[in-house]
Design a protein around this motif. Structure first.
Motif, PDB file in Angstrom:
ATOM      1  N   ARG A 104      58.455  -7.047  29.862  1.00  0.00           N
ATOM      2  CA  ARG A 104      59.674  -7.432  30.571  1.00  0.00           C
ATOM      3  C   ARG A 104      59.378  -8.607  31.482  1.00  0.00           C
ATOM      4  O   ARG A 104      58.366  -8.621  32.184  1.00  0.00           O
ATOM      5  N   LEU A 106      61.434 -11.226  34.281  1.00  0.00           N
ATOM      6  CA  LEU A 106      62.611 -11.655  35.030  1.00  0.00           C
ATOM      7  C   LEU A 106      62.566 -13.178  35.086  1.00  0.00           C
ATOM      8  O   LEU A 106      61.639 -13.766  35.631  1.00  0.00           O
ATOM      9  N   TYR A 107      63.580 -13.815  34.493  1.00  0.00           N
ATOM     10  CA  TYR A 107      63.604 -15.272  34.432  1.00  0.00           C
ATOM     11  C   TYR A 107      65.029 -15.743  34.683  1.00  0.00           C
ATOM     12  O   TYR A 107      65.957 -15.350  33.976  1.00  0.00           O
ATOM     13  N   HIS A 108      65.231 -16.544  35.705  1.00  0.00           N
ATOM     14  CA  HIS A 108      66.548 -17.057  36.111  1.00  0.00           C
ATOM     15  C   HIS A 108      67.543 -15.919  36.323  1.00  0.00           C
ATOM     16  O   HIS A 108      68.695 -15.991  35.877  1.00  0.00           O
ATOM     17  N   GLY A 109      67.104 -14.855  36.966  1.00  0.00           N
ATOM     18  CA  GLY A 109      67.985 -13.749  37.300  1.00  0.00           C
ATOM     19  C   GLY A 109      68.334 -12.843  36.136  1.00  0.00           C
ATOM     20  O   GLY A 109      69.193 -11.974  36.262  1.00  0.00           O
ATOM     21  N   GLU A 110      67.695 -12.987  35.001  1.00  0.00           N
ATOM     22  CA  GLU A 110      67.974 -12.175  33.830  1.00  0.00           C
ATOM     23  C   GLU A 110      66.682 -11.527  33.347  1.00  0.00           C
ATOM     24  O   GLU A 110      65.627 -12.153  33.334  1.00  0.00           O
ATOM     25  N   VAL A 111      66.772 -10.251  32.968  1.00  0.00           N
ATOM     26  CA  VAL A 111      65.608  -9.534  32.467  1.00  0.00           C
ATOM     27  C   VAL A 111      65.521  -9.739  30.958  1.00  0.00           C
ATOM     28  O   VAL A 111      66.461  -9.471  30.217  1.00  0.00           O
ATOM     29  N   HIS A 112      64.375 -10.209  30.507  1.00  0.00           N
ATOM     30  CA  HIS A 112      64.123 -10.443  29.089  1.00  0.00           C
ATOM     31  C   HIS A 112      63.101  -9.416  28.615  1.00  0.00           C
ATOM     32  O   HIS A 112      62.038  -9.285  29.208  1.00  0.00           O
ATOM     33  N   GLU A 113      63.425  -8.687  27.524  1.00  0.00           N
ATOM     34  CA  GLU A 113      62.529  -7.679  26.963  1.00  0.00           C
ATOM     35  C   GLU A 113      62.028  -8.128  25.601  1.00  0.00           C
ATOM     36  O   GLU A 113      62.815  -8.480  24.726  1.00  0.00           O
ATOM     37  N   ARG A 124      65.525  -9.662  21.218  1.00  0.00           N
ATOM     38  CA  ARG A 124      66.973  -9.611  20.982  1.00  0.00           C
ATOM     39  C   ARG A 124      67.323  -9.636  19.495  1.00  0.00           C
ATOM     40  O   ARG A 124      68.153 -10.431  19.043  1.00  0.00           O
ATOM     41  N   ILE A 138      62.901 -18.777  25.323  1.00  0.00           N
ATOM     42  CA  ILE A 138      63.568 -18.361  26.564  1.00  0.00           C
ATOM     43  C   ILE A 138      63.626 -19.505  27.565  1.00  0.00           C
ATOM     44  O   ILE A 138      64.672 -19.774  28.159  1.00  0.00           O
TER      45      ILE A 138
END
Length: 158
Positions: A104, A106-113, A124, A138
């Motif tokens: 996980r 956190l990049y630019h206020g968004e969580v990427h899994e 995704r 990303i």
């Protein structure tokens, strides 16, 4: 204009064709390559192609490569002597990938899994070849997985 490739050429024919080589454009050189070598020329260097064609023409003038030379070449080309270079990047990338885990970020206020498995790396619903490819997707620019995800080699963690 198929040229004779299986029989010995005369020196006059060879000299005439070698002179013509320097007037030919790349397309004509590739056609001649296909006739004399029997395969496709992938080179983009006309200088290289002309030199190899001159060599081939001179070989045909002399009657081809001798059986003794062919036998010696086969002896030299022992498969055990061939070295296959493994790209260090792939090895290092594989060491970084934690199999059967989710990373996980956190990049630019968004969580990427990112899900890592034996089948590959999924982000995704899309499959990627490496963590660096996911990081680049990303971020929008090239960035290494070490820098972006903070994933380091197993050896460094121990």
């Amino acid at each position: 204009m198929l040229r004779k490739t299986d029989e010995k050429w005369s020196r006059e024919e060879a000299d005439s064709l070698i002179r013509d080589l320097h007037e030919m454009d790349m397309h004509e050189l590739r056609v001649l390559w296909a006739e004399l070598f029997g395969n496709i020329c992938y080179s983009h260097s006309s200088r290289f192609v002309r030199r190899r064609l001159e060599w081939r023409i001179n070989t045909l003038v002399s009657g081809g490569i001798s059986e003794r030379a062919l036998k010696r070449a086969e002896e030299i080309m022992d498969d055990t002597l061939l070295r296959v270079k493994v790209h260090r990047f792939r090895i290092r990338e594989d060491e970084r990938v934690p199999v059967r885990q989710t990373i996980r970020k956190l990049y630019h206020g968004e969580v990427h899994e990112v899900h890592c498995s034996e089948r590959g790396i999924e982000y995704r619903g899309r499959r990627f070849r490496s963590l660096s490819a996911v990081a680049t997707h990303i971020a929008g620019y090239h960035v290494s997985c070490t820098k972006f995800f903070g994933v380091y080699a197993k050896k460094a963690r121990q």
